[in-house]
Design a protein around this motif. Structure first.
Motif, mmCIF file in Angstrom:
data_model
loop_
_atom_site.group_PDB
_atom_site.id
_atom_site.type_symbol
_atom_site.label_atom_id
_atom_site.label_comp_id
_atom_site.label_asym_id
_atom_site.label_seq_id
_atom_site.Cartn_x
_atom_site.Cartn_y
_atom_site.Cartn_z
ATOM 1 N N GLN A 1 -10.302 5.005 -10.859
ATOM 2 C CA GLN A 1 -9.276 3.993 -10.605
ATOM 3 C C GLN A 1 -8.619 4.231 -9.253
ATOM 4 O O GLN A 1 -8.377 3.290 -8.496
ATOM 5 C CB GLN A 1 -8.229 3.994 -11.721
ATOM 6 N N THR A 2 -8.359 5.486 -8.931
ATOM 7 C CA THR A 2 -7.758 5.811 -7.637
ATOM 8 C C THR A 2 -8.718 5.450 -6.508
ATOM 9 O O THR A 2 -8.291 4.886 -5.482
ATOM 10 C CB THR A 2 -7.371 7.304 -7.574
ATOM 11 N N GLU B 1 2.136 1.651 -3.449
ATOM 12 C CA GLU B 1 1.052 2.118 -4.322
ATOM 13 C C GLU B 1 0.772 3.595 -4.094
ATOM 14 O O GLU B 1 0.529 4.346 -5.046
ATOM 15 C CB GLU B 1 -0.221 1.298 -4.093
ATOM 16 N N VAL C 1 0.840 -1.200 0.000
ATOM 17 C CA VAL C 1 0.000 0.000 0.000
ATOM 18 C C VAL C 1 0.875 1.250 0.000
ATOM 19 O O VAL C 1 0.600 2.213 -0.716
ATOM 20 C CB VAL C 1 -0.973 -0.012 1.207
ATOM 21 N N ILE D 1 0.854 6.516 -6.842
ATOM 22 C CA ILE D 1 -0.308 7.373 -7.122
ATOM 23 C C ILE D 1 0.070 8.843 -6.982
ATOM 24 O O ILE D 1 -0.237 9.663 -7.850
ATOM 25 C CB ILE D 1 -1.485 7.012 -6.200
ATOM 26 N N TRP E 1 -7.539 -0.552 -0.205
ATOM 27 C CA TRP E 1 -6.753 -0.293 1.007
ATOM 28 C C TRP E 1 -7.638 -0.358 2.243
ATOM 29 O O TRP E 1 -7.242 -0.905 3.269
ATOM 30 C CB TRP E 1 -6.081 1.059 0.946
ATOM 31 N N THR F 1 -8.619 1.778 -5.922
ATOM 32 C CA THR F 1 -7.400 1.423 -5.191
ATOM 33 C C THR F 1 -7.548 1.755 -3.712
ATOM 34 O O THR F 1 -7.236 0.930 -2.843
ATOM 35 C CB THR F 1 -6.185 2.160 -5.786
#
Length: 116
Positions: free
Chosen positions: A94-95, A38, A35, A42, A102, A98
């Motif tokens: 998409q974010t 990621e 995470v 991001i 999380w 994600t």
């Protein structure tokens, strides 16, 4: 069973004993490190050249011209307003997906809170 028997004192506070047993048997703590990676990706992409920040600024400029009648402040050749809006919303969705992943990953750690 008393509240004391149903909890366990750890270095990070009193936790629900049964929930801790479940988490210890199934939780992959290395997923939290993924995470972090990621998140770095991001944030880096969002702030990078032609990232979400730049897209939103271009979208604002286009919307400002079309909606508010402002003067042109940039090129009109790269993409249309609807195309850019679609690109922005796609990236944002998409974010969000994600981030929801999380939340799902972290939620089992919330179950460690004792119920008193």
């Amino acid at each position: 069973m008393s509240d004391f028997d149903s909890t366990v004192l750890t270095a990070y506070g009193r936790l629900d004993r049964a929930a801790l047993t479940r988490v210890q048997g199934s939780y992959d703590t290395t997923a939290l490190l993924r995470v972090v990676d990621e998140l770095d990706s991001i944030v880096g992409h969002a702030r990078g050249p032609d990232g979400l920040r730049d897209v939103l600024l271009r979208l604002h400029g286009m919307a400002h011209v079309v909606v508010n009648g402002a003067g042109l402040s940039g090129s009109t050749k790269k993409e249309s307003l609807p195309e850019l809006a679609y690109d922005a919303t796609s990236e944002i969705r998409q974010t969000i997906a994600t981030l929801q992943g999380w939340v799902t990953l972290i939620e089992p750690l919330e179950t460690l809170q004792p119920t008193n």
